[in-house]
Write an enzyme that holds these catalytic residues in place. Structure first.
Site, PDB file in Angstrom:
ATOM      1  N   HIS A 520      -2.623  -0.256 -10.046  1.00 57.55           N
ATOM      2  CA  HIS A 520      -2.837   0.294  -8.702  1.00 57.55           C
ATOM      3  C   HIS A 520      -4.332   0.473  -8.436  1.00 57.55           C
ATOM      4  CE1 HIS A 520      -2.002   3.231  -5.338  1.00 57.55           C
ATOM      5  NE2 HIS A 520      -3.190   3.655  -5.714  1.00 57.55           N
ATOM      6  N   GLU A 521      -5.022   1.126  -9.352  1.00 57.99           N
ATOM      7  CA  GLU A 521      -6.456   1.384  -9.135  1.00 57.99           C
ATOM      8  C   GLU A 521      -7.243   0.067  -9.107  1.00 57.99           C
ATOM      9  OE1 GLU A 521      -6.999   4.093  -7.999  1.00 57.99           O
ATOM     10  OE2 GLU A 521      -5.401   5.335  -8.816  1.00 57.99           O
ATOM     11  N   HIS A 524      -6.978  -1.676  -5.855  1.00 55.23           N
ATOM     12  CA  HIS A 524      -7.787  -1.089  -4.778  1.00 55.23           C
ATOM     13  C   HIS A 524      -9.092  -1.857  -4.554  1.00 55.23           C
ATOM     14  CE1 HIS A 524      -5.674   2.206  -3.094  1.00 55.23           C
ATOM     15  NE2 HIS A 524      -5.618   2.937  -4.186  1.00 55.23           N
ATOM     16  N   GLU A 581      -3.058   1.884   0.103  1.00 54.24           N
ATOM     17  CA  GLU A 581      -2.277   2.439  -1.006  1.00 54.24           C
ATOM     18  C   GLU A 581      -1.013   1.619  -1.258  1.00 54.24           C
ATOM     19  OE1 GLU A 581      -3.412   4.608  -2.960  1.00 54.24           O
ATOM     20  OE2 GLU A 581      -5.144   5.212  -1.787  1.00 54.24           O
ATOM     21  N   ASP A 585      -0.032  -0.184  -4.588  1.00 49.52           N
ATOM     22  CA  ASP A 585       1.212   0.097  -5.318  1.00 49.52           C
ATOM     23  C   ASP A 585       1.915  -1.191  -5.712  1.00 49.52           C
ATOM     24  OD1 ASP A 585       1.073   2.849  -5.367  1.00 49.52           O
ATOM     25  OD2 ASP A 585       2.269   3.149  -3.546  1.00 49.52           O
TER      26      ASP A 585
HETATM   27 ZN   LIG Z   1      -4.583   4.624  -4.563  1.00 48.91          ZN
END
Ligand SMILES: [Zn+2]
Length: 681
Positions: A520-521, A524, A581, A585
């Protein structure tokens, strides 16, 4: 700390239901069969299947607005911090300087009798300073002198506007000053402007709250009511001049580098030179005026409202920001509005918890150092680093294999991926708090000195070399983030703990949960916001026009998907707010899955507890998000939280993955099998 460029996270059947067998312990299994509701069909609602029993058996505690597996872990971490702080608070001459500092801070915070006896007295000199304002011209000087009283940098609260430092978006190696919109008592500009019934009711409650706080400061009812109206009028005007959260997701919208002369011309009624000199920036230098329209609005308001009204506004900001650290009358009134009305909590957290949170915010790396010594082993760090490396390798393969991206953009994407810095657990170099004075008998004084320390620490970075080792979260935090300007991924030790991360558990669960978080990070850096920054963290377009278009098309599939989800009543997800986000995800779990598949290649798949490795991977992911929220909290987050609610973070992702359909043998047409699957990364 300014959060503009930080993006945070924060979580066999078909024919016959699977029943958990007790063949292995929970920690080996890495998932919790008791948390599941196996009467639910995983292909219809995977969130309920993974978390149904946990949610039923773990009602939201009265002092919380939401409760989940991650909240419980955060609570466990607070218990650990409490023990550290209580031990440090004992006036033992053998304590080292760091222990003495955190111990005395905690002791002062826990000294309710002294805090109670002081009442609002700790604000007296600041109130007098405001009362002595002779002209609007003096506002800048007073704001600068009392910056610590008004600037809660940790929570982003302020009076009039926010002021701090940041990496220059165009040249991330440079630190410049930043002036941004701020000065509001409600969580976002929308709360002042929305016209639905709930928002109107909330504003009424807010008005009553502001009035009550003026009464607590000693005003009579009529005067306090009038003053509350003044506050509401000024804040509403500032809200109108503020950018929306969706607008603020575009890094180009919130970057306007100006000289001081340009800022002075933009908002001439505020004496910027005096302000800048008094906060310690006497020399020339450009700054980022994130929201120029806001400063125009502020200027118009400075001209329109008379001095008396600005004094009223400043008194409100002063008491509002500092209420949690005053006597119980202020604390209770503050909780009544912000905790109860806004969040839905039934009662306030016990004092020790509030003091632990306060110590974490003000002395986080001193406290965090003691936390990691006992709660994060070098072995765990190595194990996490290995997963990180595998996920980065998976992303490299993923980029190579993309059919929609041209080689030119792929090369740039790989360059960016390889430049990502991995920060795991805690900083290599701990923050030095020696310049911060802590007094065992002065709680509010400690808080204000800590704020001043942080305010000046931020401004002290301007013009100095960038510290790439810095962290924006404290080690015990159950969260993680990516910074587009640092181009780094950061995982505090607090989130790398059971049940989210089990060093002894099988890979399926650790990749499904912690792997999903890492993915997830990392994603980003390549979501709709992050992709606008290059490998060095500079806001620079490295995409061909055609590739950018392909990306946007795929991203809009995701925002269309999430915009359909209903949070509560008629409130739907704002898919434009949550886009980054949601993309992270989905990409995150895809990458975690790819990395995990690479890791287990050639190994015999093992069914444990009745679950195949693939099922355990997805259940671990789902269980990381086991959470329920109060209605008020859901409404609040629908407006301000860029993350989708936990149930959609789970179902929204798995329903896009054919790997999930295979793992649970879902039929096409099932709710967890979307017809038009979205895939960005
Ligand atoms: Zn996030």
């Amino acid at each position: 700390m300014r959060n503009a460029n930080l993006v945070l996270i924060l979580f066999l059947f078909l024919c016959s239901p699977v029943f958990a067998q007790s063949v292995s312990t929970k920690s080996q299994l890495g998932i919790d069969p008791d948390a599941m509701d196996t009467s639910a069909d995983p292909c219809t609602d995977f969130f309920t299947y993974s978390c149904g029993s946990w949610i039923k058996n773990n009602p939201i505690p009265p002092d919380e607005t939401a409760w989940g597996i991650s909240h419980k872990l955060q609570d466990d971490n607070k218990q650990i911090l409490r023990r550290i702080l209580e031990a440090a608070a004992a006036p033992d001459p053998a304590r080292d300087a760091t222990m003495q500092k955190i111990g005395d801070y905690y002791a002062a915070c826990m000294d309710e009798r002294a805090i109670e006896a002081a009442g609002a007295a700790p604000l007296k000199s600041a109130l007098e300073r405001i009362a002595m304002l002779h002209s609007k011209r003096d506002l800048a000087g007073v704001m600068a002198e009392t910056s610590a009283l008004f600037a809660d940098t940790g929570l982003g609260q302020s009076a009039l506007f926010l002021f701090s430092s940041e990496q220059d978006a165009i040249d991330s190696s440079q630190i410049i000053a930043v002036a941004d919109q701020g000065g509001l008592g409600l969580p976002d500009r929308d709360f002042y402007l929305n016209t639905d019934t709930k928002s109107v009711e909330l504003r009424k409650a807010y008005l009553a709250h502001v009035q009550q706080m003026f009464e607590l400061l000693g005003e009579n009812r009529e005067v306090a009511a009038r003053e509350a109206q003044t506050v509401m009028r000024i804040e509403t005007a500032l809200a109108k001049g503020s950018l929306t959260l969706v607008q603020r997701r575009d890094p180009r919208t919130i970057y306007h580098k100006m000289t001081r002369q340009q800022l002075q011309a933009l908002a001439p009624s505020f004496h910027w030179n005096e302000y800048l000199a008094k906060v310690g920036l006497p020399r020339e230098g450009s700054l980022d005026v994130s929201a120029p329209e806001f400063f125009k609005t502020l200027n118009a308001e400075l001209e329109k409202e008379d001095l008396q009204n600005w004094k009223t506004y400043l008194r409100w900001r002063l008491v509002n920001i500092n209420a949690p650290n005053l006597s119980s009358a202020f604390v209770d009134a503050d909780f009544d509005f912000y905790g109860k009305t806004l969040g839905g909590a039934e009662k306030i957290e016990p004092r020790w918890k509030r003091c632990v949170e306060s110590a974490d915010q003000d002395l986080g790396e001193a406290l965090g150092r003691a936390y990691v010594e006992k709660n994060f082993t070098p072995e765990a760090k190595q194990q996490v680093l290995k997963i990180v490396t595998q996920i980065e390798a998976a992303m490299q393969r993923d980029i190579e294999s993309l059919s929609w991206m041209t080689p030119a953009t792929k090369a740039k994407a790989q360059e960016k991926l390889h430049a990502v810095a991995n920060k795991i657990g805690y900083p290599d170099k701990w923050r030095d708090y020696s310049a911060l004075t802590v007094d065992r008998n002065d709680h509010l004084g400690n808080v204000l000195r800590a704020r001043a320390f942080e305010f000046h620490r931020q401004l002290g970075k301007i013009g100095k070399p960038l510290d790439r080792g810095e962290w924006d979260m404290t080690p015990p935090t159950v969260n993680a983030y990516y910074s587009s300007q640092m181009n780094d991924i950061n995982f505090p030790a607090g989130i790398l703990q059971p049940p989210l991360f089990n060093p002894g558990a099988d890979d399926a669960s650790n990749y499904g949960d912690t792997g999903g978080t890492i993915g997830h990070e990392l994603t980003h850096g390549f979501d709709d916001e992050g992709r606008q920054f290059d490998s060095q963290g500079n806001l620079r377009d490295w995409w061909t026009a055609a590739d950018a278009k392909e990306f946007e098309q795929r991203a809009s599939c995701v925002s269309d998907q999430y915009s359909q989800y209903v949070i509560i009543d008629d409130v739907k997800i704002n898919g434009k707010l949550t886009l980054g986000e949601d993309v992270a995800d989905l990409g995150g779990l895809m990458l975690a899955y790819m990395a995990w598949q690479g890791e287990i290649k050639g190994k015999e798949p093992q069914t444990i507890g009745g679950f195949s490795p693939e099922q355990r991977f997805f259940i671990a992911f789902g269980q990381g998000w086991c959470t329920s929220r109060r209605d008020e909290e859901m409404r609040l987050r629908a407006t301000v939280d860029p993350h989708s609610p936990p149930n959609f973070r789970v179902n929204g992702v798995v329903s896009n993955m054919p790997e999930f359909q295979r793992a649970f043998q879902c039929k096409s047409g099932a709710a967890m099998v979307r017809q038009n699957r979205c895939r960005v990364w």
